[in-house]
Design a protein around this motif. Structure first.
Motif, PDB file in Angstrom:
ATOM      1  N   ILE A  53      41.118  40.802  44.376  1.00 53.28           N
ATOM      2  CA  ILE A  53      40.206  40.811  45.555  1.00 53.28           C
ATOM      3  C   ILE A  53      40.038  42.214  46.153  1.00 53.28           C
ATOM      4  CG2 ILE A  53      40.756  38.453  46.349  1.00 53.28           C
ATOM      5  CD1 ILE A  53      42.608  39.621  48.503  1.00 53.28           C
TER       6      ILE A  53
ATOM      7  N   GLN B  18      32.083  43.873  43.648  1.00 54.13           N
ATOM      8  CA  GLN B  18      32.689  42.455  43.333  1.00 54.13           C
ATOM      9  C   GLN B  18      31.941  41.363  42.844  1.00 54.13           C
ATOM     10  OE1 GLN B  18      35.522  41.109  46.418  1.00 54.13           O
ATOM     11  NE2 GLN B  18      35.173  38.974  45.796  1.00 54.13           N
TER      12      GLN B  18
ATOM     13  N   ASN C 157      46.478  42.832  46.366  1.00 52.36           N
ATOM     14  CA  ASN C 157      44.934  42.547  46.121  1.00 52.36           C
ATOM     15  C   ASN C 157      44.837  41.667  44.866  1.00 52.36           C
ATOM     16  OD1 ASN C 157      43.908  43.847  48.323  1.00 52.36           O
ATOM     17  ND2 ASN C 157      43.742  45.870  47.144  1.00 52.36           N
TER      18      ASN C 157
ATOM     19  N   TYR D  31      43.325  35.990  40.901  1.00 55.15           N
ATOM     20  CA  TYR D  31      41.987  36.551  41.398  1.00 55.15           C
ATOM     21  C   TYR D  31      42.190  37.892  42.167  1.00 55.15           C
ATOM     22  CZ  TYR D  31      40.654  31.535  41.098  1.00 55.15           C
ATOM     23  OH  TYR D  31      40.233  30.448  40.474  1.00 55.15           O
TER      24      TYR D  31
END
Length: 542
Positions: free
Chosen positions: A192, A45, A181, A190
């Motif tokens: 994640i 990430q 997600n 976004y």
């Protein structure tokens, strides 16, 4: 410091922590089998957050603390909505924007990846591992259907692995690119919960996003009430566009289905509820037997029809709580006019070739409505008005319209008008939604309206049931320029619906997603008779 604990998955706990004036997410685990994996996910990430994507953002990783028994990852907190909340109110432009963002994200992954020859032994090892874990799941260990699925799936994987390697893009992928997600903040998305994958390929991200867009997995996990049909309409559009776009790649055409089967089997190995097992069985069988649904493009095509314009007033609802009561829209106003007939008198009735009032035979016989309608038609000079009688109640207003079209063999353009409201306005032979501004009403029940959004060019961009997304709401009038188009969408949505309950807003929204244009019909002098109390109020204040 303020701390809020959130239920996590995969052996992790999630805490929202306020430090000074800022919020942060802490994702942590004490599961020794998961510690190294969590570190890899954080690194993945963090690396992704350094890249620039169009419309896509990655929450920043600030710190990773680790020891032999514990790993904690501190990351950026994002104010956002989940996919259900976002899709529930999104107009067609927002859905198209989201589709484009997904495609651009995966395309950037492809640019950072190379086509490599991946040994098929990697895939076979993964399948055998999943097969072994399914076989040790007590909920499904003796399930005959699961054994059949594994037998057929194994043959497919063995066929794939009959070649020593396959050429697919390898290099960059999110690893778990599902709707659950993705956090939605305006037109920024976004991503994640990055996950390590047994093959780091953008193909796996397409597999995961279609796990939701085609197989609707994340929706199954959502427990709060929502408009399931609207979500299916949106997911179908997203899925079709993703499938259409990536079909230009040979590796996608050749290998997508095999890896989606493997992906769903991987979920099955962890299933703990019978409903999840049944759902996954159905979805895996869909791929194994290559079951397909109609493509949305086919719903935008229709033949030219007769140059007719019909007005349809569906009044075939049946009140289960008062089965022998006469629906109040058949009662008379102070002028002695039936309320359902009064509802159309603000329109230019000469524009219509025919006018159809559709009622139930039960009501016709109980209250002699056929005779009453004939007298009303004669009194008001409605020489082109007809009474359509249905033998059985319908599931929705949309079905009532469909039955009317079939029974009367209606072609051309139609204007569908609710019987419980009055307005004036110019209705043209084009797709349109009759709207009125909420603030201009004296008295209204806003809870049961469908709301309509318009763009600066005065085109309809969104229509949604019982969610205030605009100060405009539909006053119970929708014009469709072609009955063939309506029937095609009705039949398609009926296949998608779990209970057969389809709203006119669903039909219009599905058409909007397929780039059909709708104009607003600006209503005037609106009177809402949506409930008996509103009817009595307007009669009293007349």
């Amino acid at each position: 410091m303020m701390e809020i604990e959130v239920k996590g998955h995969s052996g992790c706990s999630i805490d929202i922590v306020r430090e000074d004036n800022d919020l942060f997410i802490y994702k942590s685990s004490r599961d020794k089998k998961y510690l190294s994996r969590l570190i890899l996910q954080a690194e993945k990430q963090q690396k992704a957050s350094m890249e620039e994507y169009q419309h896509v953002r990655i929450p920043q990783i600030f710190n990773v603390e680790q020891d032999a028994e514990h790993v904690s990852v501190k990351m950026e907190y994002v104010y956002s909505r989940n996919f259900i909340e976002y899709f529930e109110t999104a107009g067609f432009e927002q859905i198209r924007y989201f589709i484009d963002a997904l495609i651009l994200f995966i395309e950037k992954e492809l640019k950072g990846s190379d086509i490599q020859s991946v040994p098929t032994s990697v895939t076979m090892e993964k399948f055998l591992d999943v097969e072994q874990k399914i076989g040790s799941n007590p909920l499904i260990i003796d399930n005959a259907d699961i054994k059949d699925i594994l037998r057929i799936a194994k043959k497919r994987i063995e066929t794939l692995c009959s070649q020593s390697s396959i050429d697919i893009p390898v290099g960059i992928c999110h690893g778990d690119l599902t709707f659950s997600n993705i956090l939605f903040n305006g037109n920024n998305y976004y991503l994640i919960d990055f996950l390590d994958s047994f093959i780091e390929s953008p193909l796996m991200d397409i597999v995961k996003i279609r796990q939701d867009s085609f197989h609707l997995w994340s929706q199954l996990m959502y427990v709060k009430p929502y408009d399931k049909l609207r979500l299916k309409i949106i997911c179908e559009k997203i899925d079709h566009e993703i499938d259409r776009y990536f079909s230009k790649y040979e590796w996608y055409r050749n290998y997508y289905k095999d890896y989606q089967i493997l992906n769903l089997l991987r979920i099955l190995q962890y299933a703990k509820e019978p409903k999840v097992v049944d759902y996954l069985k159905t979805e895996i069988y869909r791929i194994l037997h290559q079951m397909q649904t109609s493509e949305p493009e086919s719903l935008t095509k229709y033949d030219d029809q007769a140059n007719e314009f019909s007005l349809i007033i569906p009044v075939a609802a049946d009140n289960a709580s008062q089965p022998d009561a006469m629906p109040y829209v058949f009662s008379l106003d102070q002028s002695g006019i039936m309320l359902c007939i009064r509802s159309i008198q603000g329109l230019n009735l000469s524009a219509f070739n025919n006018i159809y009032f559709t009622i139930l035979r039960k009501h016709a016989e109980l209250f002699s409505l056929d005779e009453i309608f004939k007298l009303q038609f004669k009194r008001l000079g409605l020489n082109n008005a007809h009474l359509v009688i249905l033998n059985n109640p319908t599931m929705s207003q949309v079905e009532t319209v469909q039955q009317t079209l079939i029974q009367e063999d209606i072609n051309g353009a139609i204007f569908i008008k609710d019987a419980d409201g009055y307005f004036t306005g110019e209705v043209r032979r084009e797709n349109g939604v009759a709207v009125f501004a909420l603030e201009n009403l004296e008295m209204v029940d806003p809870r049961h309206k469908s709301y309509v959004s318009l763009d600066d060019m005065y085109y309809v961009t969104n229509i949604i049931e019982k969610r205030i997304v605009s100060h405009y709401f539909n006053v119970g009038g929708i014009c469709l320029e072609n009955t063939d188009l309506f029937q095609h969408y009705y039949k398609h949505l009926l296949q998608m619906s779990d209970d057969g309950k389809i709203c006119m807003s669903h039909v219009v929204y599905a058409m909007l997603l397929n780039k059909l244009k709708f104009r607003p019909i600006m209503a005037k002098d609106y009177i809402d008779y949506g409930t008996e109390s509103l009817f009595n109020y307007h009669n009293f204040h007349k």
